[in-house]
Design a protein around this motif. Structure first.
Motif, short mmCIF file in Angstrom:
data_model
loop_
_atom_site.label_atom_id
_atom_site.label_comp_id
_atom_site.label_asym_id
_atom_site.label_seq_id
_atom_site.Cartn_x
_atom_site.Cartn_y
_atom_site.Cartn_z
N ALA A 1 27.99 -40.20 -3.98
CA ALA A 1 28.54 -39.23 -3.03
C ALA A 1 28.84 -37.91 -3.75
CB ALA A 1 29.79 -39.79 -2.40
N GLY A 2 28.83 -36.85 -2.99
CA GLY A 2 29.13 -35.54 -3.57
C GLY A 2 28.97 -34.46 -2.52
N ARG A 3 28.80 -33.25 -2.99
CA ARG A 3 28.69 -32.14 -2.05
C ARG A 3 27.36 -32.20 -1.29
NH1 ARG A 3 30.66 -26.54 -4.65
NH2 ARG A 3 29.18 -26.96 -6.33
N VAL A 4 27.29 -31.41 -0.22
CA VAL A 4 26.08 -31.38 0.61
C VAL A 4 25.52 -29.95 0.61
CG1 VAL A 4 25.11 -31.79 2.90
CG2 VAL A 4 27.00 -33.22 2.06
N TYR B 1 10.01 -33.22 -3.65
CA TYR B 1 10.43 -33.35 -5.05
C TYR B 1 11.82 -34.00 -5.14
CZ TYR B 1 11.59 -32.48 -9.87
OH TYR B 1 11.95 -32.66 -11.18
N LEU B 2 12.76 -33.51 -4.33
CA LEU B 2 14.13 -34.03 -4.42
C LEU B 2 14.19 -35.50 -3.99
CD1 LEU B 2 16.17 -30.94 -3.19
CD2 LEU B 2 16.07 -31.85 -5.53
N TRP B 3 13.36 -35.88 -3.03
CA TRP B 3 13.32 -37.28 -2.60
C TRP B 3 12.83 -38.16 -3.75
CZ3 TRP B 3 15.22 -40.40 0.86
CH2 TRP B 3 14.60 -41.63 1.13
N GLN B 4 11.80 -37.69 -4.48
CA GLN B 4 11.28 -38.45 -5.63
C GLN B 4 12.35 -38.61 -6.72
OE1 GLN B 4 8.28 -39.80 -5.29
NE2 GLN B 4 8.09 -38.69 -3.36
N HIS B 5 13.26 -37.63 -6.79
CA HIS B 5 14.26 -37.62 -7.88
C HIS B 5 15.68 -37.81 -7.34
CE1 HIS B 5 10.67 -35.70 -9.52
NE2 HIS B 5 11.05 -36.21 -10.68
N ARG B 6 15.81 -38.48 -6.21
CA ARG B 6 17.13 -38.58 -5.58
C ARG B 6 18.12 -39.39 -6.41
NH1 ARG B 6 13.46 -41.74 -3.16
NH2 ARG B 6 13.93 -43.86 -2.44
N GLN B 7 17.59 -40.27 -7.28
CA GLN B 7 18.48 -41.07 -8.15
C GLN B 7 19.32 -40.19 -9.05
OE1 GLN B 7 19.26 -44.23 -8.01
NE2 GLN B 7 17.89 -44.39 -6.25
N ALA B 8 18.84 -38.98 -9.32
CA ALA B 8 19.55 -38.09 -10.24
C ALA B 8 20.55 -37.19 -9.52
CB ALA B 8 18.53 -37.23 -10.99
N LEU B 9 20.59 -37.27 -8.18
CA LEU B 9 21.45 -36.34 -7.43
C LEU B 9 22.81 -36.97 -7.11
CD1 LEU B 9 18.84 -34.94 -4.87
CD2 LEU B 9 19.65 -33.83 -6.98
N ARG B 10 23.86 -36.17 -7.29
CA ARG B 10 25.21 -36.60 -6.91
C ARG B 10 25.60 -35.80 -5.67
NH1 ARG B 10 23.79 -39.83 -9.51
NH2 ARG B 10 24.39 -40.62 -11.55
N GLY B 11 25.27 -36.33 -4.51
CA GLY B 11 25.50 -35.60 -3.27
C GLY B 11 24.26 -35.67 -2.41
N THR B 12 24.20 -34.81 -1.41
CA THR B 12 23.12 -34.88 -0.42
C THR B 12 22.48 -33.51 -0.22
OG1 THR B 12 24.28 -36.67 0.72
CG2 THR B 12 22.62 -35.49 1.99
#
Ligand code: NI
Length: 393
Positions: A67-70, A116-127
């Motif tokens: 979870a994190g910022r959007v 790109y962001l979907w492929q690397h979503r594991q690295a994202l803190r937020g949406t």
């Protein structure tokens, strides 16, 4: 372009292919059916969840690993009623319609960013939410998209958007803290006099003469009423009156547009247009009606979101920053920026050496597609930074 990561450089042929598809099949505001279907087909194929708003609008949602910022990224999708004069193989296949503002590029960049962001979503803190908005060129899709919930579920904390910009050369980015683009109002007025014989003017009230005086007097609003340190435009783009050389016109129809950054300047212009019409018509015995509509508010960038874009570009991408870039053109990105802090910026796309330098809304408008990958890189880096990217992933 230096600073664009290899994986996004590899995406460049797809970005060009998508952009050219949108370019071949331009659609007017709220009629972006084929464009929307293309976006939805790709999102579905990749497994990215999305919702459809206002029939053609699409909101893709990319949740990160925690979870994190959007962050929202917004692209407009609509074309213009212009007959394309370019002879490129990807020219418009639709008679009388053309992507002459670069929205085909914006849509391709947003789609590439989502991929790109979907492929690397594991690295994202937020949406990240990618908003494909209809009808920027009019009547305006941003406001109804917000009213339909584009910024809710999850609630958006910040928003970014870009405009491919032939007023700047390829390799530059136009940034502005604060007011980047102007507010736009539109007005239509009808002046009614008294028609009659062209050789017997004493029996008439000539709507052409009254209208001409109104047009001239309106020029004094910016030159005599507005603080010279402020910016404003009053343009009469349409003046229609009369039907024959020997007939004095009963009516004159004037339409125009007003641009400004400061709302108080807009209010002053609106009241001066009323006063000028009233005074000039009264002095000739004519009457008038005025329909005055406020359309889009000014595009006002938030300082922190603008600093996010500036720092990303300065740190990573080989683009020259053009500071204090501003124009009195308008954009309905302004409604998103009124709702959440955000930044809208210009991505320089002109390449005169390749003939890619015609102005926006020109029948020969086209841009250097190198900007597509650069646009994705900027959005991706901003998302990583805004969502507190975890570099261990
Ligand atoms: Ni545009």
């Amino acid at each position: 372009m230096v600073g664009v990561r290899p994986e996004i450089r590899q995406l460049q042929p797809s970005l060009i292919r998508w952009r050219r598809y949108f370019h071949r099949f331009p659609e007017l505001g709220f009629q972006e059916k084929q464009t929307s279907a293309f976006i939805q087909d790709h999102l579905r194929e990749w497994g990215i969840p999305y919702t459809v708003l206002l029939n053609t609008g699409v909101v893709a949602t990319i949740p990160g690993a925690a979870a994190g910022r959007v962050l929202a990224i917004r692209a407009d999708m609509d074309a213009l009623p212009i007959q394309e004069l370019n002879l490129v193989e990807y020219r418009s296949q639709i008679d009388g319609l053309m992507h002459a503002c670069g929205h085909d590029g914006h849509t391709a960049i947003a789609l590439g960013t989502a991929y790109y962001l979907w492929q690397h979503r594991q690295a994202l803190r937020g949406t990240v939410k990618v908003i494909f908005q209809p009808a920027e060129e009019g009547p305006g899709g941003a406001k109804p998209m917000i009213e339909a919930g584009a910024l809710e579920n999850p609630k958006v904390d910040g928003i970014l958007g870009l405009h491919i910009w032939n007023n700047l050369p390829l390799g530059t980015i136009g940034l502005k803290y604060g007011a980047l683009m102007a507010a736009v109002d539109i007005f239509h007025c009808t002046i009614t006099g008294k028609g009659g014989h062209g050789a017997i003017p004493q029996q008439t009230i000539d709507a052409v003469v009254v209208g001409a005086q109104v047009v001239n007097a309106l020029q004094t609003i910016v030159s005599r009423n507005i603080d010279p340190l402020q910016s404003a435009v009053v343009t009469i783009g349409k003046f229609q009156a009369g039907a024959a050389p020997n007939v004095i016109a009963q009516e004159a129809h004037l339409s125009g547009t007003v641009r400004y950054f400061d709302p108080s300047v807009g209010d002053l212009i609106q009241s001066r247009i009323h006063q000028i019409l009233q005074g000039i018509c009264a002095s000739h015995g004519a009457t008038y009606t005025l329909d005055y509509q406020k359309c889009y508010p000014p595009v006002i960038n938030h300082p922190e979101m603008t600093e996010l874009v500036r720092s990303v570009v300065a740190d990573t991408i080989a683009l020259d920053i053009v500071p204090n870039c501003a124009t009195l053109a308008a954009e309905d990105m302004s409604f998103f920026l009124q709702a959440v802090p955000g930044c809208f910026f210009f991505l320089g796309s002109a390449n005169p050496a390749r003939g890619l330098h015609y102005p926006h809304h020109h029948p020969r408008f086209d841009f250097d597609e190198t900007v597509l990958g650069a646009g994705v890189e900027i959005f991706v880096r901003c998302a990583e930074r805004f969502l507190a990217y975890d570099s261990t992933n």
